[in-house]
Design a protein around this motif. Structure first.
Motif, short mmCIF file in Angstrom:
data_model
loop_
_atom_site.label_atom_id
_atom_site.label_comp_id
_atom_site.label_asym_id
_atom_site.label_seq_id
_atom_site.Cartn_x
_atom_site.Cartn_y
_atom_site.Cartn_z
N ARG A 1 -13.13 12.26 -5.84
CA ARG A 1 -11.80 12.04 -6.39
C ARG A 1 -10.72 12.27 -5.34
NH1 ARG A 1 -12.16 15.49 -9.94
NH2 ARG A 1 -13.11 14.26 -11.59
N ARG A 2 -10.91 13.34 -4.53
CA ARG A 2 -9.92 13.65 -3.49
C ARG A 2 -9.88 12.55 -2.43
NH1 ARG A 2 -11.67 18.20 -2.51
NH2 ARG A 2 -12.93 17.79 -0.66
N VAL A 3 -11.06 12.07 -2.01
CA VAL A 3 -11.12 11.03 -0.99
C VAL A 3 -10.48 9.74 -1.49
CG1 VAL A 3 -12.68 9.52 0.30
CG2 VAL A 3 -13.14 11.97 0.18
N VAL A 4 -10.77 9.39 -2.75
CA VAL A 4 -10.22 8.16 -3.31
C VAL A 4 -8.70 8.25 -3.44
CG1 VAL A 4 -10.15 6.74 -5.40
CG2 VAL A 4 -12.35 7.51 -4.49
N LYS A 5 -8.19 9.42 -3.81
CA LYS A 5 -6.74 9.57 -3.97
C LYS A 5 -6.02 9.55 -2.62
CE LYS A 5 -6.57 11.83 -8.47
NZ LYS A 5 -6.10 13.00 -9.26
N ILE A 6 -6.70 9.96 -1.55
CA ILE A 6 -6.10 9.90 -0.22
C ILE A 6 -6.03 8.45 0.27
CG2 ILE A 6 -6.50 10.49 2.22
CD1 ILE A 6 -7.57 13.17 1.28
N GLU A 7 -6.93 7.61 -0.25
CA GLU A 7 -7.08 6.26 0.28
C GLU A 7 -5.82 5.41 0.11
OE1 GLU A 7 -10.58 2.85 0.25
OE2 GLU A 7 -10.36 4.22 -1.46
N LEU A 8 -5.17 5.49 -1.04
CA LEU A 8 -3.97 4.67 -1.25
C LEU A 8 -2.83 5.06 -0.31
CD1 LEU A 8 -2.52 2.43 -2.73
CD2 LEU A 8 -1.93 4.06 -4.54
N ARG B 1 -17.01 -10.62 5.26
CA ARG B 1 -18.31 -10.25 5.81
C ARG B 1 -18.29 -8.93 6.57
NH1 ARG B 1 -21.00 -15.87 8.15
NH2 ARG B 1 -20.76 -17.12 6.24
N ALA B 2 -17.13 -8.51 7.05
CA ALA B 2 -17.04 -7.32 7.89
C ALA B 2 -16.63 -6.11 7.05
CB ALA B 2 -16.03 -7.53 9.02
N ASP B 3 -16.87 -4.93 7.60
CA ASP B 3 -16.37 -3.69 7.01
C ASP B 3 -14.86 -3.65 7.23
OD1 ASP B 3 -15.70 -1.15 6.26
OD2 ASP B 3 -16.98 -0.12 7.68
N GLY B 4 -14.09 -3.69 6.14
CA GLY B 4 -12.63 -3.77 6.25
C GLY B 4 -12.03 -2.63 7.04
N LYS B 5 -12.59 -1.44 6.90
CA LYS B 5 -12.07 -0.28 7.61
C LYS B 5 -12.18 -0.47 9.12
CE LYS B 5 -13.07 4.68 8.13
NZ LYS B 5 -13.84 5.81 7.57
N ILE C 1 -7.90 -5.52 0.80
CA ILE C 1 -8.34 -4.14 0.62
C ILE C 1 -7.59 -3.47 -0.53
CG2 ILE C 1 -8.18 -1.85 1.70
CD1 ILE C 1 -9.21 -3.02 4.25
N VAL C 2 -6.34 -3.85 -0.78
CA VAL C 2 -5.58 -3.19 -1.84
C VAL C 2 -6.26 -3.36 -3.19
CG1 VAL C 2 -4.07 -5.18 -2.31
CG2 VAL C 2 -3.26 -2.87 -2.78
N TRP D 1 -8.96 6.88 7.25
CA TRP D 1 -9.04 7.50 5.93
C TRP D 1 -9.35 6.50 4.83
CZ3 TRP D 1 -6.24 9.94 9.67
CH2 TRP D 1 -6.41 11.33 9.78
N LEU D 2 -9.54 5.23 5.18
CA LEU D 2 -9.90 4.23 4.18
C LEU D 2 -11.39 4.30 3.87
CD1 LEU D 2 -7.90 1.14 5.48
CD2 LEU D 2 -7.27 2.67 3.61
N GLY D 3 -11.76 3.89 2.65
CA GLY D 3 -13.16 3.81 2.30
C GLY D 3 -13.79 2.56 2.90
#
Length: 483
Positions: free
Chosen positions: A50-57, A119-123, A175-176, A257-259
């Motif tokens: 939850r903490r990681v996901v909330k940091i992502e935005l 096809r690529a990892d967006g991060k 990504i958004v 910090w993106l997933g």
């Protein structure tokens, strides 16, 4: 995670301890203790997720800010270096050709950028692209510092940064959708429309900041007495270009910090497979009336609005009102301030019933306001028109992005976004060249009829021959069904 993180611990506890008995003394207690440990571990894991996901935005919004603050600096510095008498001192046609070099690569590479983004990892892709975008800005800073800046160097800069931007747009914009989706799984109330609006607000704030900084390229600005009365500027152009490159590099740090993004597993490789994916994306756009209409609208905006925005307004600033980069700064800051104000208002409304209708009304008002430039008006009147234009742009950008993000198939989102952006970017080089030629031929005031008339005609077509005017937002429909 397919289930809410709050239920994970309860499920594991029930599976581990439910209906377990043993004749051996202490085994039941041990199982209960083990289940408790598992529950505690799962609880901490859920909290961490939850903490990681909330940091992502917030991280995503900072990535957005880094790109568009640099873009704001570029909006001032690029025409300034080409038209200023102390640097290259070129005319409107040369500025139009340079803007073609800046936006032209998107026409060539944007569709490929959509395939790569899926096809690529967006991060990892965002990290790489931010670092690649920083390099030409720093190289241009070195040229200006050494006094060796040339027009071909500006063309090369435009081609390079334009190519990087072609891959950046679909990667960043798609990504958004994933960020909002992951937040929804941990109980967040952020809707897709709100997520897009927040990203748009971050874009406008960052661009305004970049424009304000860029306006100090050759002008000393005295602060009011109550602020100390000290002066700011002038800031050498090479230092501003260095700031631009550094800000872009910071975007790579924020992207850490993106997933990990959603990746499309394609059965084929190479050019043939990429072309097949692009064709599939075009089929998705053609088969949906809303997606096709949005793409056509953005093509018209690229021709009639962006051409005037990139070429006509800087020439009006110089030839009609006699301002330099400070005038470009004031003009663009006024525009994006208007866009920011309308975005803030939109952020209050999480669910808008008639997104398409609001979009077309905003575009119509902006087109009518351009017509006022055909008559002599004071500088404050000119800035007022620019502000109204910005208000309409903020609504238009947020609503069109929301419509496309909502209507596009999720497995083809990046490709659809690249085609949507292509409509905008394909019109921009042609519009820049057209407006550059017309502004030298007819003068900066008389050509206002061209962008205004073109957009009004397009809007009338959109109202009567596309579903945009009568469409209803899915977020509003879902809310109504729940109610």
């Amino acid at each position: 995670m397919e289930e809410p993180v709050e239920s994970i611990a309860d499920e594991i506890t029930e599976e581990a301890a439910g209906d377990v008995t043993s004749p051996v003394s202490g085994v039941s207690e041990a199982l209960t203790a083990g289940a408790s440990l598992l529950s505690t571990a799962t609880h901490w894991r859920a909290r961490r997720v939850r903490r990681v996901v909330k940091i992502e935005l917030p991280a995503y919004l900072l990535v957005q800010c880094s790109w568009f603050m640099a873009f704001g600096l570029q909006m001032v510095l690029f025409p300034y270096l080409i038209t200023d008498s102390n640097h290259l001192h070129r005319d409107g046609l040369a500025l139009g050709l340079a803007n073609m070099a800046l936006s032209g690569p998107s026409v060539i590479f944007l569709l490929l950028g959509g395939v790569v983004a899926e096809r690529a990892d967006g991060k990892r892709l965002l990290i790489l692209l931010h670092l690649l975008a920083a390099a030409p800005a720093l190289a241009l800073a070195a040229f200006v510092w050494k006094g060796t800046l040339t027009y071909p160097a500006m063309i090369a800069y435009g081609l390079t940064i334009g190519t990087v931007g072609a891959f950046m747009m679909p990667a960043r914009d798609s990504i958004v959708n994933e960020v909002v989706e992951r937040r929804a799984r941990v109980g967040s109330g952020v809707t897709l429309q709100l997520g897009v609006t927040l990203a748009t607000m971050a874009q406008f704030v960052a661009q305004i900041g970049g424009l304000i900084i860029g306006g100090y390229a050759d002008k000393l600005t005295k602060m009011p007495d109550w602020m100390g009365g000290f002066g700011i500027g002038p800031i050498p152009a090479e230092q501003l270009l260095f700031i631009q490159g550094s800000v872009l590099a910071c975007g790579a740090i924020f992207a850490l910090w993106l997933g990990k993004g959603r990746q499309l597993l394609s059965s084929g490789r190479g050019v043939k497979s990429a072309l097949a994916d692009i064709a599939d994306g075009f089929h998705a756009v053609r088969s949906d009336g809303k997606l096709w209409a949005m793409t056509a609208l953005m093509f018209g905006v690229g021709i009639f609005v962006i051409g005037a925005f990139l070429v006509v307004l800087p020439i009006v600033n110089r030839d009609v009102y006699g301002f330099g980069p400070d005038g470009i700064r004031d003009m663009f800051v006024t525009f994006w301030m208007g866009a920011f104000v309308s975005s803030v208002v939109l952020s209050i409304f999480k669910r808008i019933k008639r997104q398409g209708r609001l979009l077309l009304i905003a575009q119509f008002l902006a087109s009518v306001s351009i017509l006022l430039m055909m008559w002599p008006i004071p500088h404050w009147g000119f800035l007022t028109i620019v502000f109204v234009w910005g208000l309409a742009a903020g609504i238009s950008i947020a609503m069109s992005r929301s419509i496309v993000q909502d209507a596009a198939p999720k497995e083809k989102l990046a490709r659809v976004l690249s085609i949507y952006q292509l409509g905008f970017m394909a019109g921009a080089p042609f519009g820049a060249f057209l407006m550059g030629a017309l502004v030298d031929w007819f003068g900066p005031e008389k050509i206002a009829i061209v962008p205004a008339g073109g957009m009004i005609t397009l809007i009338i077509w959109m109202i009567f021959f596309t579903p945009v005017w009568n469409m209803k937002g899915s977020a509003w429909l879902a809310h109504r069904e729940k109610a």
